[in-house]
Design a protein around this motif. Sequence first.
Motif, PDB file in Angstrom:
ATOM      1  N   PHE A  85      30.781  41.813  46.252  1.00  0.00           N
ATOM      2  CA  PHE A  85      32.189  42.018  46.597  1.00  0.00           C
ATOM      3  C   PHE A  85      32.946  42.505  45.366  1.00  0.00           C
ATOM      4  N   ILE A  86      33.157  43.826  45.298  1.00  0.00           N
ATOM      5  CA  ILE A  86      33.879  44.436  44.176  1.00  0.00           C
ATOM      6  C   ILE A  86      34.893  45.421  44.749  1.00  0.00           C
ATOM      7  N   PRO A  87      35.987  44.930  45.322  1.00  0.00           N
ATOM      8  CA  PRO A  87      36.953  45.830  45.964  1.00  0.00           C
ATOM      9  C   PRO A  87      37.678  46.713  44.954  1.00  0.00           C
ATOM     10  N   GLU A  88      38.019  47.921  45.395  1.00  0.00           N
ATOM     11  CA  GLU A  88      38.809  48.828  44.581  1.00  0.00           C
ATOM     12  C   GLU A  88      40.268  48.374  44.576  1.00  0.00           C
ATOM     13  N   PRO A  89      41.091  48.887  43.639  1.00  0.00           N
ATOM     14  CA  PRO A  89      42.503  48.477  43.583  1.00  0.00           C
ATOM     15  C   PRO A  89      43.246  48.650  44.901  1.00  0.00           C
ATOM     16  N   ASP A  90      42.987  49.751  45.633  1.00  0.00           N
ATOM     17  CA  ASP A  90      43.674  49.951  46.913  1.00  0.00           C
ATOM     18  C   ASP A  90      43.324  48.853  47.902  1.00  0.00           C
ATOM     19  N   ALA A  91      42.064  48.433  47.901  1.00  0.00           N
ATOM     20  CA  ALA A  91      41.654  47.369  48.813  1.00  0.00           C
ATOM     21  C   ALA A  91      42.295  46.045  48.422  1.00  0.00           C
ATOM     22  N   ILE A  92      42.369  45.767  47.114  1.00  0.00           N
ATOM     23  CA  ILE A  92      43.024  44.532  46.660  1.00  0.00           C
ATOM     24  C   ILE A  92      44.480  44.523  47.097  1.00  0.00           C
ATOM     25  N   ASP A  93      45.157  45.653  46.953  1.00  0.00           N
ATOM     26  CA  ASP A  93      46.551  45.747  47.393  1.00  0.00           C
ATOM     27  C   ASP A  93      46.665  45.529  48.903  1.00  0.00           C
ATOM     28  N   ALA A  94      45.697  46.069  49.652  1.00  0.00           N
ATOM     29  CA  ALA A  94      45.708  45.889  51.114  1.00  0.00           C
ATOM     30  C   ALA A  94      45.494  44.426  51.476  1.00  0.00           C
ATOM     31  N   PHE A  95      44.600  43.737  50.755  1.00  0.00           N
ATOM     32  CA  PHE A  95      44.417  42.305  50.988  1.00  0.00           C
ATOM     33  C   PHE A  95      45.712  41.548  50.697  1.00  0.00           C
ATOM     34  N   GLY A  96      46.367  41.894  49.580  1.00  0.00           N
ATOM     35  CA  GLY A  96      47.622  41.234  49.226  1.00  0.00           C
ATOM     36  C   GLY A  96      48.696  41.449  50.275  1.00  0.00           C
ATOM     37  N   ALA A  97      48.783  42.677  50.798  1.00  0.00           N
ATOM     38  CA  ALA A  97      49.759  42.966  51.849  1.00  0.00           C
ATOM     39  C   ALA A  97      49.437  42.187  53.107  1.00  0.00           C
ATOM     40  N   ALA A  98      48.149  42.021  53.393  1.00  0.00           N
ATOM     41  CA  ALA A  98      47.748  41.240  54.569  1.00  0.00           C
ATOM     42  C   ALA A  98      48.187  39.784  54.422  1.00  0.00           C
ATOM     43  N   VAL A  99      47.972  39.205  53.248  1.00  0.00           N
ATOM     44  CA  VAL A  99      48.391  37.821  53.016  1.00  0.00           C
ATOM     45  C   VAL A  99      49.902  37.690  53.224  1.00  0.00           C
ATOM     46  N   LYS A 100      50.668  38.659  52.761  1.00  0.00           N
ATOM     47  CA  LYS A 100      52.131  38.617  52.933  1.00  0.00           C
ATOM     48  C   LYS A 100      52.530  38.675  54.403  1.00  0.00           C
ATOM     49  N   ARG A 101      51.658  39.285  55.239  1.00  0.00           N
ATOM     50  CA  ARG A 101      51.923  39.321  56.679  1.00  0.00           C
ATOM     51  C   ARG A 101      51.537  38.009  57.347  1.00  0.00           C
ATOM     52  N   GLY A 102      50.990  37.072  56.577  1.00  0.00           N
ATOM     53  CA  GLY A 102      50.566  35.807  57.138  1.00  0.00           C
ATOM     54  C   GLY A 102      49.103  35.758  57.520  1.00  0.00           C
ATOM     55  N   ALA A 114      30.596  41.646  37.670  1.00  0.00           N
ATOM     56  CA  ALA A 114      31.492  42.780  37.884  1.00  0.00           C
ATOM     57  C   ALA A 114      32.578  42.418  38.893  1.00  0.00           C
ATOM     58  N   GLY A 115      32.194  41.691  39.945  1.00  0.00           N
ATOM     59  CA  GLY A 115      33.179  41.247  40.920  1.00  0.00           C
ATOM     60  C   GLY A 115      34.168  40.254  40.352  1.00  0.00           C
ATOM     61  N   HIS A 116      33.721  39.433  39.404  1.00  0.00           N
ATOM     62  CA  HIS A 116      34.607  38.436  38.790  1.00  0.00           C
ATOM     63  C   HIS A 116      35.806  39.076  38.108  1.00  0.00           C
ATOM     64  N   ARG A 117      35.644  40.285  37.680  1.00  0.00           N
ATOM     65  CA  ARG A 117      36.728  40.958  36.945  1.00  0.00           C
ATOM     66  C   ARG A 117      38.012  41.012  37.774  1.00  0.00           C
ATOM     67  N   ASN A 118      37.889  41.049  39.117  1.00  0.00           N
ATOM     68  CA  ASN A 118      39.069  41.166  39.979  1.00  0.00           C
ATOM     69  C   ASN A 118      39.513  39.838  40.595  1.00  0.00           C
ATOM     70  N   PHE A 119      38.804  38.763  40.280  1.00  0.00           N
ATOM     71  CA  PHE A 119      39.119  37.492  40.935  1.00  0.00           C
ATOM     72  C   PHE A 119      40.562  37.048  40.678  1.00  0.00           C
ATOM     73  N   GLU A 120      41.008  37.158  39.451  1.00  0.00           N
ATOM     74  CA  GLU A 120      42.352  36.663  39.122  1.00  0.00           C
ATOM     75  C   GLU A 120      43.412  37.368  39.960  1.00  0.00           C
ATOM     76  N   LYS A 121      43.315  38.686  40.070  1.00  0.00           N
ATOM     77  CA  LYS A 121      44.298  39.442  40.850  1.00  0.00           C
ATOM     78  C   LYS A 121      44.214  39.078  42.324  1.00  0.00           C
ATOM     79  N   LEU A 122      42.991  38.927  42.840  1.00  0.00           N
ATOM     80  CA  LEU A 122      42.820  38.556  44.243  1.00  0.00           C
ATOM     81  C   LEU A 122      43.402  37.179  44.526  1.00  0.00           C
ATOM     82  N   LEU A 123      43.125  36.229  43.652  1.00  0.00           N
ATOM     83  CA  LEU A 123      43.642  34.874  43.829  1.00  0.00           C
ATOM     84  C   LEU A 123      45.161  34.847  43.776  1.00  0.00           C
ATOM     85  N   LYS A 124      45.732  35.613  42.860  1.00  0.00           N
ATOM     86  CA  LYS A 124      47.193  35.674  42.764  1.00  0.00           C
ATOM     87  C   LYS A 124      47.804  36.329  43.994  1.00  0.00           C
ATOM     88  N   CYS A 125      47.037  37.183  44.676  1.00  0.00           N
ATOM     89  CA  CYS A 125      47.497  37.798  45.925  1.00  0.00           C
ATOM     90  C   CYS A 125      47.427  36.828  47.101  1.00  0.00           C
TER      91      CYS A 125
END
Length: 420
Positions: free
Chosen positions: A276-293, A314-325
Amino acid sequence: MSESFWGGMLLTVVVVQILVIWSIRRHRDPSLKIDCDAPIDQLMTSLSGLTLGTAVGGNKVEVHENGAFFDLLVARIGAARHSVHFETFLWKEGVLGGRVADALIERARAQVQVRVLLDAQGSKAAGKELVERMRNAGCRVTFFHKRALRNIGVLNDRDHRKLVVIDGKEAFTGGHCIVDEWLGNAEDGQHFADVSLHLRGPIVHSLQGAFSENWAGETGELFLGDDVFPELEPAGDVRIHAVFAKPENSAPTVKILHHTAICLARKRIWIQNPYFIPEPDAIDAFGAAVKRGVDVRVLMPSTSGSDNPMVQHAGHRNFEKLLKCGVRLFEYPHTLLHQKIMTVDSVWSAVGSSNFDDRSFETNDELSLSIADETLALRLDAIFERYVQRAREVDLERWMRRGSWHKLKDNAFYFLNELL
């Protein structure tokens, strides 16, 4: 002229050649945007159209897990009367490889057309003797993108699909590989977990077409007739479309499917994926989904459970941003969870060979099924819930305190994530 001039010229030529080779099969990577409020299970026609396919109804889908999958697979190969088409990325010499080869050999000797397509990199350890034994029995065995000058521009493009089509009437696809670790029932680190589907109905034609794509590309052979494309009657009531195209002037369809599904979710997104190594656009999409509930959860192996800890780092590199989302992340330490599944709102599922990373979305030849069926989605969610009970949820505060060496490995391996 000076040696430094000629040295500079040579370096320039080499750099230009590298760029040309690198760009031969690169796909455009647009920033994808979706604006739609309709439920995902009501948008199958749109999803299939966006991914260059056609959604077809009348299908039956059965879920098979772990090593028990091969009992059914070998039995169905043994029942073939006209053709067996077998395509996989990873095949290693061993008990399972011998068992599958024996089933294919027996059918070939019974005058069944057996075509086997193996990725040249992933299946390099299949065993020369075993391959020759299959060929001598009448199996046609071909390797995808062998190391050769004519393939120099596509050596990084691997056939990552796992697909079997029998008599053009039934098919199997998912994550299972022909390696001994896929036997058993995920009981320890030497026995992996995985999920594949057994399909009957009109969707089998699409899967036969996916096999034909790479078979024709490697051999030039086009196969026709009722032995491979028979008329298919409805076998159930499930609507499916197959996603595998990689248009040269657009984003690959597997990426479009997953990104669109994330953007359409209204209740929950549950992902089971080994890499699981999502690109920045996917991380943003996940964050937007969380904001929708939306309840967004991802289940993956930990470094101790993975067969490739570098990918997990490599996937760990994005964990902090994903968790904050607001994305919830779960790591399973006991063995490799190899299933590639995403469910949305417990009514729609994507199941296939695709990892959630750049290599699968941008480079590899993959196959995913988009399926609108509540019963299937709930079954796959139940698999998530069973494994997540023994997983560890990643806590943001503790994660931010991880050591410097851990962080260094995360960033170093992320830099190489398209090659892992």
